[in-house]
Write a protein that holds these residues in place. Structure first.
Motif, PDB file in Angstrom:
ATOM      1  N   GLU A 156      -3.160  -9.161   1.200  1.00 41.29           N
ATOM      2  CA  GLU A 156      -4.563  -8.756   1.319  1.00 41.29           C
ATOM      3  C   GLU A 156      -5.137  -9.161   2.679  1.00 41.29           C
ATOM      4  O   GLU A 156      -5.827  -8.380   3.333  1.00 41.29           O
ATOM      5  N   HIS A 165      -1.890  -1.495   4.375  1.00 42.18           N
ATOM      6  CA  HIS A 165      -0.876  -1.881   3.375  1.00 42.18           C
ATOM      7  C   HIS A 165       0.374  -0.998   3.517  1.00 42.18           C
ATOM      8  O   HIS A 165       1.497  -1.472   3.416  1.00 42.18           O
ATOM      9  N   MET A 225      -7.121  -3.102  -0.909  1.00 44.64           N
ATOM     10  CA  MET A 225      -8.138  -3.626  -1.792  1.00 44.64           C
ATOM     11  C   MET A 225      -7.530  -3.829  -3.152  1.00 44.64           C
ATOM     12  O   MET A 225      -6.665  -4.639  -3.335  1.00 44.64           O
ATOM     13  N   HIS A 272      -7.892  -0.248   5.296  1.00 45.97           N
ATOM     14  CA  HIS A 272      -7.239  -1.328   4.560  1.00 45.97           C
ATOM     15  C   HIS A 272      -6.001  -0.808   3.806  1.00 45.97           C
ATOM     16  O   HIS A 272      -4.926  -1.399   3.869  1.00 45.97           O
TER      17      HIS A 272
HETATM   18 ZN   LIG Z   1      -5.566  -4.500  -0.603  1.00 46.80          ZN
END
Ligand SMILES: [Zn+2]
Length: 344
Positions: A263, A229, A1, A225
């Protein structure tokens, strides 16, 4: 995020917020009460959901990461003014402290409990917390904050490890055997900024973001999320491409599109991880709507991040794929029962 709040990362490698800071200093009131606090419960909640995602996502992680189900805090993660208290309350001047132990995890089976202080693994003492704190203050040895965890992980990768720990005044030995999973090092950092980000192998979220969330499903979406990453090594990838961690240059030209690509990848994998862990991934939609609603006035958001519409489409596509796989192939989500997980 990390929408507008790249600011937090931008603030630099040495700010307290960007340190993996499970160990947000506890308030005076809480200290006085000496009772299980909101923060302690919040640490547990974050640790538990991170653990479940790490475990369920192991098929996505070719290099197994040793999951224990415990989260640690370190003296160096506290501000200088709070360290004496942290030492007195948690014994953090002796070694890394156990902040939370997820039920039914390897750490729980080993008999570890919150409040234990780790002294040694396989007979090797952990680095001195006082030295690490000193290094942190001088900004010369920031990586050392993670050194104890790296040492523990390295030992666990080659099998069960013997841990020497301090419980009250007593030295105790336990045998800890990790489960293979994804690198789900999660941290809750005390901060008034609503933010989550991946940094130095950690998925970090703030207490303000936790307050903003309305359910465990939303929390799982956020952690999924950020863990994505980490799995995809996005921070290192962007650094190698010369994309600054923050500041205006991150939001322009090629840099912005590179960030946007990471993203989208994190959304895609994050939803899969969250789904595999058994959470309701449709929670991603109302979550992102509220989030964009709150921050849509910040211009850099639109350059470095997918629009809300694009994000929703991507998430719905992934959910449709997952639902399709579920009914067409009759596949099941991984059982989170213990028996199914004893595989390395
Ligand atoms: Zn992100």
């Amino acid at each position: 995020m990390t929408l507008p709040l790249l600011l937090l990362i931008a603030a630099g490698a040495a700010t307290p917020q960007s340190v993996p800071a499970a160990a947000s200093p506890r308030s005076e009131a809480e200290t006085a009460a000496g009772s299980p606090s909101f923060l302690r419960e919040a640490d547990y909640r974050v640790a538990k959901i991170g653990y479940r995602i790490g475990l369920a996502g192991r098929e996505f992680c070719p290099e197994p990461y040793p999951l224990t189900g415990m989260s640690l805090h370190h003296l160096a993660e506290y501000g200088a003014a709070d360290r004496a208290k942290a030492a007195e309350l948690y014994g953090l001047d002796r070694g890394p402290g156990v902040l939370a132990v997820v039920e039914n995890s390897p750490a729980a089976h080993a008999g570890l409990i919150a409040g234990d202080v780790l002294l040694a693994v396989n007979g090797r003492a952990f680095p001195s917390p006082v030295e690490m704190a000193r290094g942190r203050d001088n900004e010369e040895a920031r990586p050392a904050i993670e050194a104890s965890e790296a040492m523990l992980e390295a030992e666990l990768e080659s099998g069960p490890a013997s841990l020497t720990l301090l419980r009250g005044e007593q030295e105790v030995s336990v045998r800890l055997e990790a489960l293979a999973g994804c690198p789900a090092r999660v941290r809750l950092a005390r901060s008034s900024q609503v933010n989550a980000f991946a940094n130095r192998g950690y998925a970090i979220m703030t207490t303000a973001l936790l307050d903003f969330l309305e359910s465990d499903d939303e929390l799982a979406v956020v952690l999924g999320h950020e863990i994505a990453h980490t799995i995809l090594r996005h921070p290192a990838e962007l650094e190698a491409l010369g994309v600054p961690q923050g500041g205006p240059l991150r939001s322009f030209g090629k840099n912005a599109s590179r960030v946007r690509k990471t993203e989208e990848e994190a959304d895609r994998l994050g939803i899969r991880l969250t789904w595999a862990a058994g959470y309701d991934v449709t929670a991603a939609i109302p979550y992102w709507r509220r989030y964009y609603g709150k921050y849509d006035r910040l211009p850099q958001l639109f350059r470095t991040h997918p629009s809300l519409g694009a994000r929703e489409r991507l998430i719905r596509d992934v959910i449709a794929e997952l639902d399709g796989a579920d009914s067409d192939l009759g596949t099941q989500r991984p059982e989170l029962g213990e028996g199914a997980l004893r595989q390395r």
